[in-house]
Motif scaffolding. Structure first.
Motif, mmCIF file in Angstrom:
data_model
loop_
_atom_site.group_PDB
_atom_site.id
_atom_site.type_symbol
_atom_site.label_atom_id
_atom_site.label_comp_id
_atom_site.label_asym_id
_atom_site.label_seq_id
_atom_site.Cartn_x
_atom_site.Cartn_y
_atom_site.Cartn_z
ATOM 1 N N GLN A 61 -80.360 -36.993 -23.383
ATOM 2 C CA GLN A 61 -80.188 -37.383 -24.859
ATOM 3 C C GLN A 61 -81.206 -38.453 -25.107
ATOM 4 O OE1 GLN A 61 -76.225 -38.013 -25.947
ATOM 5 N NE2 GLN A 61 -76.662 -39.408 -27.736
ATOM 6 N N GLY A 62 -81.941 -38.291 -26.354
ATOM 7 C CA GLY A 62 -82.740 -39.441 -26.597
ATOM 8 C C GLY A 62 -84.318 -39.382 -26.112
ATOM 9 N N TRP A 63 -84.522 -38.409 -24.980
ATOM 10 C CA TRP A 63 -85.859 -38.290 -24.557
ATOM 11 C C TRP A 63 -86.671 -37.474 -25.508
ATOM 12 C CZ3 TRP A 63 -86.687 -40.460 -19.709
ATOM 13 C CH2 TRP A 63 -87.692 -40.422 -19.152
ATOM 14 N N GLU A 64 -88.001 -38.124 -25.570
ATOM 15 C CA GLU A 64 -89.118 -37.444 -26.526
ATOM 16 C C GLU A 64 -89.275 -36.064 -26.160
ATOM 17 O OE1 GLU A 64 -91.329 -36.779 -29.721
ATOM 18 O OE2 GLU A 64 -90.207 -38.669 -29.547
ATOM 19 N N GLY A 85 -87.010 -36.035 -18.488
ATOM 20 C CA GLY A 85 -86.350 -35.386 -19.774
ATOM 21 C C GLY A 85 -85.494 -34.415 -19.552
ATOM 22 N N VAL A 86 -85.740 -33.558 -18.151
ATOM 23 C CA VAL A 86 -84.729 -32.463 -17.973
ATOM 24 C C VAL A 86 -83.367 -33.044 -17.247
ATOM 25 C CG1 VAL A 86 -84.403 -30.497 -16.317
ATOM 26 C CG2 VAL A 86 -86.631 -30.919 -17.590
ATOM 27 N N HIS A 87 -82.493 -32.593 -18.215
ATOM 28 C CA HIS A 87 -81.138 -32.852 -17.719
ATOM 29 C C HIS A 87 -80.079 -31.840 -16.864
ATOM 30 C CE1 HIS A 87 -77.109 -34.602 -17.622
ATOM 31 N NE2 HIS A 87 -76.694 -33.935 -18.197
ATOM 32 N N ARG A 88 -80.473 -30.891 -17.336
ATOM 33 C CA ARG A 88 -79.696 -29.495 -16.787
ATOM 34 C C ARG A 88 -80.338 -28.312 -17.180
ATOM 35 N NH1 ARG A 88 -75.354 -30.508 -19.021
ATOM 36 N NH2 ARG A 88 -75.107 -28.971 -20.816
#
Length: 205
Positions: free
Chosen positions: A100-103, A154-157
């Motif tokens: 969340q919030g990453w460019e 920026g990769v979370h899941r």
């Protein structure tokens, strides 16, 4: 993973929104579309053969092609390679949910820089990105995910889906250009566009 920036998304979820809106469509006429159809059938076809097929002079066709290139309607010419015959037979789709919030643009560019990534698409729904990867085998896929893709900032899941069979492209570009040509003529003439070297019918002039 590094701490994400404080920039928020439009819907307050996942990666930040992409760049500016797409530019408006360029105006093209039936002759431009007919030229596109011939180039999509065979990008190596000669200008002289296209000119004979559409009923124009070769210099006039050359100028129209140059105009289509300048306006970026024609973005380039490339070889269509069967990578499966070169050992890269496994295709997988990776659904990526971003931090969340990453460019978003930073993550997209980082993903596109990976050797195995064929395409990255911004999507709606529970995930933010759809990534198409091509690898040699499942071990290669594991290495791609564990060692590279999961480490992209920026990769979370992610959720990975294997492609069981790849029937190959449906020549979407050609079919769409033919349909647009038919619409511009008010009939179905696009499906009977003469091949380069054949004399055009009265309707195709």
């Amino acid at each position: 993973m590094a701490k994400p920036s404080a920039r928020l998304t439009n819907d307050n979820r996942g990666l930040a929104s992409p760049g500016p809106e797409q530019p408006p469509a360029h105006a093209v006429d039936a002759t431009d579309l007919a030229i596109l159809v011939h180039l999509l059938r065979d990008a190596r076809v000669s200008v002289r053969r296209i000119a004979a097929a559409v009923g124009m002079s070769a210099p006039a066709v050359t100028e129209r092609i140059a105009r289509l290139e300048r306006s970026a309607i024609i973005r380039g010419y490339r070889a269509d390679v069967d990578w499966a015959k070169l050992g890269y037979a496994v295709i997988a789709y990776v659904l990526v949910t971003g931090v969340q919030g990453w460019e978003q643009t930073e993550t997209v560019e980082a993903l596109r820089s990976l050797l195995e990534v064929e395409d990255v698409t911004v999507v709606t729904g529970a995930s933010d990105l759809l990534v198409r990867v091509r690898v040699r085998d499942q071990q290669h896929l594991r290495e791609c995910l564990f060692d590279r893709l999961w480490k992209v900032p920026g990769v979370h899941r992610t959720e990975t889906v294997l492609c069981l069979t790849d029937p190959g492209p449906r020549t979407f570009d050609l079919h769409l250009a033919e349909a647009m040509l038919a619409e511009s003529r008010g009939d179905r003439a696009a499906h009977t566009v003469p091949e380069p070297g054949r004399r055009p019918s009265k309707r195709s002039k």
